[in-house]
Design an enzyme around this catalytic site. Structure first.
Site, short mmCIF file in Angstrom:
data_model
loop_
_atom_site.label_atom_id
_atom_site.label_comp_id
_atom_site.label_asym_id
_atom_site.label_seq_id
_atom_site.Cartn_x
_atom_site.Cartn_y
_atom_site.Cartn_z
N SER A 1 0.80 -1.24 0.00
CA SER A 1 0.00 0.00 0.00
C SER A 1 0.83 1.28 0.00
CB SER A 1 -0.94 0.03 1.21
OG SER A 1 -2.01 -0.83 0.98
N LYS B 1 0.37 3.42 -2.98
CA LYS B 1 -0.86 4.17 -3.28
C LYS B 1 -0.66 5.68 -3.44
CE LYS B 1 -3.82 0.60 -1.19
NZ LYS B 1 -4.54 0.21 0.05
N TYR C 1 -2.72 -3.35 -10.72
CA TYR C 1 -2.73 -3.06 -9.28
C TYR C 1 -1.89 -4.09 -8.52
CZ TYR C 1 -4.42 -2.66 -4.47
OH TYR C 1 -4.48 -2.55 -3.10
N TYR D 1 -4.13 3.80 7.46
CA TYR D 1 -5.43 3.11 7.51
C TYR D 1 -6.31 3.74 8.59
CZ TYR D 1 -2.35 -0.35 5.26
OH TYR D 1 -1.45 -0.98 4.47
N VAL E 1 1.28 -3.57 3.94
CA VAL E 1 1.31 -4.84 4.68
C VAL E 1 2.60 -5.63 4.48
CG1 VAL E 1 -1.20 -5.14 4.90
CG2 VAL E 1 -0.03 -6.02 2.87
#
Ligand code: GLN
Length: 305
Positions: free
Chosen positions: A61, A64, A189, A241, A259
């Site tokens: 992530s 992102k 992705y 998050y 992660v």
């Protein structure tokens, strides 16, 4: 600085035992729970590295905010934010719930999976190969690492097991939000999440955001200042998050976790920081990595607030 970092890493090593490595795919289970490393690059290009700084891990992530910058450069703010919101969701990163209960069902923000998948779908290119090439080129430029590449074992695992992401993407397609071919978007992705990095790569990317998008080594503009500002703001409000609020209070540095155990942090006008500790807390953040940043922020007075 190096001594301070060594002390912080040594003191926080004990927390690695309190969490667990990601287990949703077999490839990530292979990580060593005890690893903990950090790299800092400052505005004078001094590089400090301590602990497991040589270990490679997948970006997950942390990718992102980087694809968000590229999508904004490709499409402009108006288009991007007609498809993805700007608000924290307060839900876990892989939650699907709000996509059904809010109308129009655009994802809350680009840092949760649904939003990130939308962002990936907006990367320009005539086919998936060209999109991947552009994406990799951008990641390589920002990290200053020409050799950055995909870990194909992790990618295959993500692709085979990514049904939750698949479900979100098909839902977005059924609502007419996602316009591209779902399997192709997901393939891109999963590749994006599987890019392999070290803490130094993350620190360099963080530094490029800290300098408002300019490579301090040669003055080259890599990201428009306004886009760098938007990316950092999302890192504050949604980067950790559904622990972003607590992190803002305890650390106060724009950061993004993944992660794979990585955290990319950016202290405006001061430094970029990369942290790696694959042992995660329940929300998916590096358990010792967060503690390291907490100590560092306190010792060096790095909170932006
Ligand atoms: N590949 C992961 C996923 O899409 C990345 C999520 C994360 O790092 N939180 O589920």
């Amino acid at each position: 600085m190096k001594e301070l970092l060594q002390k912080i890493i040594d003191e926080n090593k004990k927390y690695t035992k309190k969490g667990n490595v990601a287990t949703y795919i077999p490839e990530l289970k292979k990580a060593n729970r005890d690893d903990l490393g950090i790299c800092i690059i400052d505005m004078d290009n001094n590089i400090y590295q301590v602990g497991s700084y040589e270990k490679k891990f997948t970006i997950q992530s942390v990718s992102k905010p980087i694809t968000l910058a590229l999508a904004l450069m490709d499409n402009g703010k108006e288009k991007v934010f007609s498809k993805v919101g700007m608000e924290p969701s307060g839900d876990p990163f892989n939650s699907i719930m709000k996509l059904e209960t809010t109308k129009p069902s655009i994802p809350y923000n680009p840092m949760i999976n649904a939003g990130a998948i939308m962002i990936t779908s907006m990367i320009k290119g005539k086919n998936n190969d060209e999109k991947l090439e552009r994406m990799l080129k951008f990641f390589r430029k920002l990290s200053g690492n020409e050799n950055l590449d995909i870990n194909y074992d992790v990618y295959m695992c993500e692709k085979q097991t990514g049904d939750r992401n698949r479900a979100m993407a098909y839902l977005l397609k059924s609502e007419g939000i996602l316009e591209e071919n779902v399997e192709e978007v997901l393939d891109l992705y999963f590749k994006q999440c599987s890019i392999e990095v070290t803490v130094k790569d993350l620190a360099r990317i963080g530094l490029n955001l800290a300098s408002h998008g300019v490579d301090i080594r040669n003055g080259e503009r890599l990201i428009e200042s306004d886009i760098s500002r938007i990316v950092k703001t999302f890192m504050v409000t949604c980067g950790m998050y559904d622990a972003s609020g607590q992190f803002a209070i305890n650390v106060g540095i724009p950061s993004k976790s993944g992660v794979g155990g990585g955290i990319m942090a950016t202290v405006p006008n001061e430094m970029g920081i990369g942290v790696f500790g694959p042992s995660l807390d329940k929300k998916g953040n590096s358990i010792a990595g967060v503690k390291v940043l907490e100590n560092l922020s306190e010792k060096l007075n790095l909170s932006i607030f």
